[in-house]
Design an enzyme around this catalytic site. Structure first.
Site, PDB file in Angstrom:
ATOM      1  N   GLN A 196      21.507 -16.736 -36.389  1.00 38.11           N
ATOM      2  CA  GLN A 196      21.592 -18.709 -35.018  1.00 38.11           C
ATOM      3  C   GLN A 196      19.767 -19.382 -35.353  1.00 38.11           C
ATOM      4  O   GLN A 196      20.142 -20.536 -34.725  1.00 38.11           O
ATOM      5  CB  GLN A 196      22.265 -17.957 -33.958  1.00 38.11           C
ATOM      6  CG  GLN A 196      23.330 -16.851 -33.838  1.00 38.11           C
ATOM      7  CD  GLN A 196      23.725 -16.674 -32.970  1.00 38.11           C
ATOM      8  OE1 GLN A 196      24.045 -17.260 -31.502  1.00 38.11           O
ATOM      9  NE2 GLN A 196      24.978 -15.921 -32.808  1.00 38.11           N
ATOM     10  N   LYS A 251      34.882 -14.593 -22.708  1.00 39.05           N
ATOM     11  CA  LYS A 251      33.466 -15.168 -23.823  1.00 39.05           C
ATOM     12  C   LYS A 251      34.087 -16.036 -24.741  1.00 39.05           C
ATOM     13  O   LYS A 251      33.273 -16.694 -24.846  1.00 39.05           O
ATOM     14  CB  LYS A 251      33.041 -14.023 -24.367  1.00 39.05           C
ATOM     15  CG  LYS A 251      30.791 -14.185 -24.924  1.00 39.05           C
ATOM     16  CD  LYS A 251      30.222 -13.159 -25.093  1.00 39.05           C
ATOM     17  CE  LYS A 251      28.612 -13.898 -25.615  1.00 39.05           C
ATOM     18  NZ  LYS A 251      28.962 -13.965 -26.792  1.00 39.05           N
ATOM     19  N   ASP A 299      31.369 -10.108 -37.184  1.00 40.41           N
ATOM     20  CA  ASP A 299      32.345 -10.208 -35.701  1.00 40.41           C
ATOM     21  C   ASP A 299      33.856  -9.246 -36.354  1.00 40.41           C
ATOM     22  O   ASP A 299      34.418  -9.419 -35.166  1.00 40.41           O
ATOM     23  CB  ASP A 299      32.069 -11.432 -35.527  1.00 40.41           C
ATOM     24  CG  ASP A 299      30.954 -12.141 -34.841  1.00 40.41           C
ATOM     25  OD1 ASP A 299      31.561 -13.292 -34.293  1.00 40.41           O
ATOM     26  OD2 ASP A 299      30.609 -11.689 -34.530  1.00 40.41           O
TER      27      ASP A 299
HETATM   28  O1  LIG Z   1      26.280 -19.216 -35.249  1.00 41.21           O
HETATM   29  C1  LIG Z   1      26.832 -18.866 -34.940  1.00 41.21           C
HETATM   30  O2  LIG Z   1      28.610 -19.610 -34.519  1.00 41.21           O
HETATM   31  C2  LIG Z   1      27.727 -16.904 -35.445  1.00 41.21           C
HETATM   32  C3  LIG Z   1      26.672 -16.710 -35.945  1.00 41.21           C
HETATM   33  C4  LIG Z   1      26.512 -15.131 -36.376  1.00 41.21           C
HETATM   34  O3  LIG Z   1      25.708 -14.108 -35.161  1.00 41.21           O
HETATM   35  P1  LIG Z   1      24.214 -13.795 -36.189  1.00 41.21           P
HETATM   36  O4  LIG Z   1      24.060 -15.690 -36.954  1.00 41.21           O
HETATM   37  O5  LIG Z   1      23.102 -13.247 -35.399  1.00 41.21           O
HETATM   38  O6  LIG Z   1      24.967 -12.676 -37.323  1.00 41.21           O
HETATM   39  C5  LIG Z   1      27.868 -14.439 -35.137  1.00 41.21           C
HETATM   40  O7  LIG Z   1      27.915 -13.078 -34.807  1.00 41.21           O
HETATM   41  C6  LIG Z   1      27.959 -15.106 -34.247  1.00 41.21           C
HETATM   42  O8  LIG Z   1      30.317 -14.438 -33.253  1.00 41.21           O
HETATM   43  C7  LIG Z   1      28.168 -16.563 -33.676  1.00 41.21           C
HETATM   44  C1  LIG Z   2      28.094 -12.286 -31.627  1.00 40.32           C
HETATM   45  C2  LIG Z   2      28.731 -13.413 -31.188  1.00 40.32           C
HETATM   46  O1  LIG Z   2      28.537 -14.101 -29.653  1.00 40.32           O
HETATM   47  P1  LIG Z   2      26.389 -14.900 -29.880  1.00 40.32           P
HETATM   48  O2  LIG Z   2      25.976 -14.146 -30.826  1.00 40.32           O
HETATM   49  O3  LIG Z   2      27.262 -16.365 -29.849  1.00 40.32           O
HETATM   50  O4  LIG Z   2      26.403 -14.544 -28.196  1.00 40.32           O
HETATM   51  C3  LIG Z   2      30.419 -12.739 -31.064  1.00 40.32           C
HETATM   52  O5  LIG Z   2      30.957 -13.938 -30.767  1.00 40.32           O
HETATM   53  O6  LIG Z   2      30.328 -12.043 -31.257  1.00 40.32           O
END
Ligand SMILES: O=C(O)C1=C[C@@H](OP(=O)(O)O)[C@@H](O)[C@H](O)C1
Ligand SMILES: C=C(OP(=O)(O)O)C(=O)O
EC number: 2.5.1.19
Length: 418
Positions: free
Chosen positions: A158, A400, A300
């Protein structure tokens, strides 16, 4: 919905129906940032009903009004990780001064890697409490000082998506060097694919992604249904003796890395086929004896697979799960606690974790805790297909990403009380 525990039962071993999943939370939160950066040139359809997306939408609307005030604007994104990460970059381009905060848990989820990268580029960001963590104080109207920035790739993708989303809006563009291994890579690809859809081109050579200054082109982004949400229906079908579920709108070519659930679930006896009216999943056999499952590209899905394997008393091993510690909860610790309620456990072995099940099982009525984590609730609820009764504490956590989860279970024959 209140958050009184819900008790879930399923009166048979058969499930047959159609479930219209909400839009992808990940695609939706990117689309909203792109829409905002495009100043409305980009439109969005089929936005997710996820609370994280509602939060993102409200935050962007609040920021949009910040032009009219000299006051510091408080932006509280609750538990929404992508809202925290993506807005940490976006707010530097907005007009005004901001405090970007979230829940207590969000204030424990590290963000220093992203803040350091943004400061290198020219951002004015300070920590309100603990260094490296939210809340952040962000001064908008950033003057870019550097074009090239290096960022670690194995903590959260992210952080990279956050920088890539604003790159074309920077006067020098951005040259992003990824240091070390990249985890959750499909999410970076999703970001670049959605930017491409909005007219923003990039190059990705070895560990370097370059985006030049560009204008967004008028377009409409259509958000696909959520593959992460689909994984729970795969688990339900896998636990059935006779299961057929149709998931309209899911396509073979998806931006979402969690489409990996299709292949993973073949090992638990669930076949997938794309037909005119959407994805059809069906229980066809008892699966395979595959042991090792890697979640580096689809973190996830780990809870879905681990809960399922433990429930069917199948010892498996998992890798690519190091990032689970900093999500809504420490997911590996939460999984270990909850598996031990019915005679299973997880044993760490370096970066591999072994799911160990025992022959004899605990009582068939089990209550699961959810640790403020929607995926704990949704990964364990399907066990009602094989246990007499499953009670889920704090069930509201599902909102969520999948607010209709419980009503969809009811529609498909689950008896839910509480
Ligand atoms: O970019 C995104 O939308 C997401 C990236 C993932 O996180 P990480 O990149 O921290 O693994 C995932 O776990 C999250 O639910 C959503
Ligand atoms: C990790 C998750 O979301 P976020 O990191 O966006 O809170 C998820 O949806 O499993």
């Amino acid at each position: 919905m209140s958050s009184t525990p819900l008790t879930v039962r399923h009166p048979s071993k058969a499930i047959k129906g159609t479930v219209q999943l909400t839009g992808s939370k990940s695609e939706s939160n990117r689309a909203l940032i792109i829409q905002a950066l495009s100043r409305g040139a980009v439109k969005v359809e089929n936005l997710s009903a996820a609370a994280d997306t509602v939060i993102m939408n409200k935050a962007l609307a609040l920021v949009d009004t910040s032009r009219e005030t000299e006051e510091t604007v408080m932006v509280d994104i609750g538990p929404a990780g992508t809202a925290m990460r993506f807005l940490t970059s976006y707010l530097n381009l907005a007009e005004g001064n901001f405090i970007l905060t979230g829940t207590e848990r969000m204030q424990q989820r590290p963000i220093g890697i992203l803040v350091d990268a943004l400061k290198t580029v020219g951002a004015a960001i300070d920590y309100e409490k603990k260094s490296g963590f939210p809340p952040l104080k962000i001064k908008g109207g950033m003057a870019q000082e550097k074009q090239r920035v290096s960022i670690q790739g194995n903590v959260s993708s992210q952080y990279l998506s956050s920088l890539l989303l604003i790159a074309a809006s920077l006067e020098q563009g951005l040259v992003l060097e990824i240091a070390g291994e990249l985890t959750s890579k499909p999410y970076v690809t999703m970001t670049l694919d959605m930017l491409q859809e909005a007219g923003i081109t990039h190059t990705w050579t070895d560990n370097t992604i370059e985006i030049s200054p560009q204008e967004f082109k008028p377009t409409t982004i259509y958000v696909e249904p959520d593959w992460s949400a689909a994984s729970y229906w795969y688990a339900i079908v896998a636990l059935s003796e006779e299961g057929k579920v149709v998931l309209p709108g899911l396509k073979a070519h998806s931006l979402q890395g969690d489409i990996a659930i299709m292949e993973m679930m073949t090992h638990f006896g669930v076949a997938s086929s794309f037909q005119e009216n959407g994805l059809h999943i069906a229980k066809v056999n008892q699966g395979s004896d595959k042991v090792l499952f890697d979640f580096k590209g689809c973190p996830d899905l780990a809870q879905t697979i681990v809960a399922l394997a433990a429930a069917v008393r199948r010892d498996i091993s998992i890798t690519g799960v190091e990032t689970l510690k900093i999500k809504e909860t420490d997911r590996l610790s939460a999984l270990k606690n909850e598996l031990e309620k019915f005679g299973a456990t997880i044993v760490a072995d370096g970066e591999t974790y072994h799911v160990k099940t025992k022959e004899a099982y605990a009582p068939n009525r089990i209550t699961f805790d959810t640790y403020e984590d929607h995926r704990m609730a949704m990964a364990f609820a399907p066990l009602a297909m094989i246990f007499d009764e499953v009670t889920i504490n704090d069930p509201i956590v599902v909102e969520k990403s999948y607010p209709d989860f419980w009503s969809h279970l009811r529609q498909q024959g689950f008896l839910i009380s509480g």
